[in-house]
Design a protein around this motif. Structure first.
Motif, PDB file in Angstrom:
ATOM      1  N   THR A 109       0.864  -1.179   0.000  1.00  0.00           N
ATOM      2  CA  THR A 109       0.000   0.000   0.000  1.00  0.00           C
ATOM      3  C   THR A 109       0.897   1.224   0.000  1.00  0.00           C
ATOM      4  N   GLY A 110       0.602   2.158  -0.874  1.00  0.00           N
ATOM      5  CA  GLY A 110       1.400   3.371  -0.965  1.00  0.00           C
ATOM      6  C   GLY A 110       1.177   4.289   0.226  1.00  0.00           C
ATOM      7  N   HIS A 111       2.161   5.119   0.477  1.00  0.00           N
ATOM      8  CA  HIS A 111       2.116   6.064   1.582  1.00  0.00           C
ATOM      9  C   HIS A 111       0.900   6.988   1.456  1.00  0.00           C
ATOM     10  N   LEU A 112       0.202   7.184   2.541  1.00  0.00           N
ATOM     11  CA  LEU A 112      -0.997   8.025   2.667  1.00  0.00           C
ATOM     12  C   LEU A 112      -2.181   7.520   1.853  1.00  0.00           C
ATOM     13  N   SER A 113      -2.114   6.279   1.408  1.00  0.00           N
ATOM     14  CA  SER A 113      -3.257   5.665   0.725  1.00  0.00           C
ATOM     15  C   SER A 113      -4.133   4.958   1.744  1.00  0.00           C
ATOM     16  N   SER A 114      -5.322   4.623   1.328  1.00  0.00           N
ATOM     17  CA  SER A 114      -6.206   3.847   2.173  1.00  0.00           C
ATOM     18  C   SER A 114      -5.656   2.423   2.260  1.00  0.00           C
ATOM     19  N   ALA A 115      -5.674   1.868   3.439  1.00  0.00           N
ATOM     20  CA  ALA A 115      -5.166   0.503   3.627  1.00  0.00           C
ATOM     21  C   ALA A 115      -5.936  -0.505   2.782  1.00  0.00           C
ATOM     22  N   SER A 116      -7.164  -0.174   2.406  1.00  0.00           N
ATOM     23  CA  SER A 116      -7.961  -1.089   1.588  1.00  0.00           C
ATOM     24  C   SER A 116      -7.720  -0.884   0.089  1.00  0.00           C
ATOM     25  N   ARG A 117      -6.812   0.018  -0.284  1.00  0.00           N
ATOM     26  CA  ARG A 117      -6.528   0.293  -1.702  1.00  0.00           C
ATOM     27  C   ARG A 117      -5.043   0.066  -1.970  1.00  0.00           C
ATOM     28  N   PRO A 118      -4.655  -1.169  -2.222  1.00  0.00           N
ATOM     29  CA  PRO A 118      -3.237  -1.442  -2.477  1.00  0.00           C
ATOM     30  C   PRO A 118      -2.763  -0.775  -3.763  1.00  0.00           C
ATOM     31  N   ALA A 119      -1.454  -0.601  -3.861  1.00  0.00           N
ATOM     32  CA  ALA A 119      -0.849  -0.032  -5.063  1.00  0.00           C
ATOM     33  C   ALA A 119      -1.047  -0.986  -6.237  1.00  0.00           C
ATOM     34  N   ALA A 120      -0.874  -0.449  -7.418  1.00  0.00           N
ATOM     35  CA  ALA A 120      -1.016  -1.283  -8.624  1.00  0.00           C
ATOM     36  C   ALA A 120      -0.006  -2.420  -8.593  1.00  0.00           C
ATOM     37  N   GLY A 121      -0.414  -3.554  -9.086  1.00  0.00           N
ATOM     38  CA  GLY A 121       0.517  -4.672  -9.219  1.00  0.00           C
ATOM     39  C   GLY A 121       1.416  -4.440 -10.419  1.00  0.00           C
ATOM     40  N   ARG A 122       1.998  -5.489 -10.892  1.00  0.00           N
ATOM     41  CA  ARG A 122       2.866  -5.379 -12.075  1.00  0.00           C
ATOM     42  C   ARG A 122       2.088  -4.715 -13.197  1.00  0.00           C
ATOM     43  N   ASN A 123       2.700  -3.754 -13.858  1.00  0.00           N
ATOM     44  CA  ASN A 123       2.013  -3.111 -14.975  1.00  0.00           C
ATOM     45  C   ASN A 123       3.010  -2.683 -16.042  1.00  0.00           C
ATOM     46  N   LEU A 124       2.531  -2.686 -17.256  1.00  0.00           N
ATOM     47  CA  LEU A 124       3.335  -2.359 -18.429  1.00  0.00           C
ATOM     48  C   LEU A 124       2.855  -1.036 -18.994  1.00  0.00           C
ATOM     49  N   LYS A 125       3.792  -0.128 -19.238  1.00  0.00           N
ATOM     50  CA  LYS A 125       3.429   1.185 -19.779  1.00  0.00           C
ATOM     51  C   LYS A 125       4.181   1.416 -21.082  1.00  0.00           C
ATOM     52  N   LEU A 126       3.468   1.979 -22.036  1.00  0.00           N
ATOM     53  CA  LEU A 126       4.059   2.388 -23.306  1.00  0.00           C
ATOM     54  C   LEU A 126       3.802   3.877 -23.439  1.00  0.00           C
ATOM     55  N   THR A 127       4.860   4.643 -23.641  1.00  0.00           N
ATOM     56  CA  THR A 127       4.744   6.092 -23.754  1.00  0.00           C
ATOM     57  C   THR A 127       5.392   6.520 -25.065  1.00  0.00           C
ATOM     58  N   VAL A 128       4.681   7.332 -25.815  1.00  0.00           N
ATOM     59  CA  VAL A 128       5.233   7.929 -27.025  1.00  0.00           C
ATOM     60  C   VAL A 128       5.096   9.433 -26.867  1.00  0.00           C
ATOM     61  N   SER A 129       6.216  10.169 -26.986  1.00  0.00           N
ATOM     62  CA  SER A 129       6.151  11.620 -26.885  1.00  0.00           C
ATOM     63  C   SER A 129       6.935  12.213 -28.057  1.00  0.00           C
ATOM     64  N   LYS A 130       6.478  13.383 -28.519  1.00  0.00           N
ATOM     65  CA  LYS A 130       7.121  14.036 -29.650  1.00  0.00           C
ATOM     66  C   LYS A 130       7.224  15.519 -29.370  1.00  0.00           C
ATOM     67  N   ILE A 131       8.383  16.072 -29.633  1.00  0.00           N
ATOM     68  CA  ILE A 131       8.607  17.504 -29.508  1.00  0.00           C
ATOM     69  C   ILE A 131       8.265  18.154 -30.833  1.00  0.00           C
ATOM     70  N   PHE A 132       7.437  19.183 -30.808  1.00  0.00           N
ATOM     71  CA  PHE A 132       7.109  19.892 -32.046  1.00  0.00           C
ATOM     72  C   PHE A 132       6.941  21.365 -31.766  1.00  0.00           C
TER      73      PHE A 132
END
Length: 132
Positions: A109-132
């Protein structure tokens, strides 16, 4: 942070917080919104003029509390990231990043979160960013 000419790099950062909350009824207590103590280590390697960057990050949080100020157990999570920065054509000035967070699927459980709301489990993120 420390980087070598061959592209290998290391980053260590830490935070230890302390604060006092003065109560309206008098007296004081530990400030309820003090951030958790944290230490993080990142080890990575860059290739091809920084076009490719692969890293491993370990984050340890201690002295955590839930939203009701009850103590939470310390936690350590591992994150992996790979970043590709194309240098020409349509993809120039674009960054494509794939990250696997909480690699070992640590239940916490993350800091200052509700004890009944655990942090996300394993997760995969894909990010695409472009400077224009």
């Amino acid at each position: 942070s420390y980087g070598l000419e061959n592209g290998l790099y290391f980053d260590v950062n830490a935070h230890i917080g302390d604060g006092t909350e003065f109560l309206t009824a008098g007296g004081s207590d530990k400030w309820r919104n003090t951030p958790a103590d944290r230490i993080a280590l990142t080890v990575g390697k860059k290739w091809d003029d920084d076009r490719i960057d692969v890293s491993w990050e370990v984050i340890h949080d201690g002295d955590k509390r839930d939203g009701s100020q009850n103590a939470l157990p310390d936690s350590t999570v591992h994150n992996l990231r790979a970043t590709f920065r194309p240098q020409q054509g349509f993809w120039e000035d674009t960054e494509i990043r794939v990250g696997l967070e909480n690699v070992f699927d640590k239940a916490y459980t993350g800091h200052l979160s509700s004890a009944s709301r655990p942090a996300a489990g394993r997760n995969l993120k894909l990010t695409v960013s472009k400077i224009f």
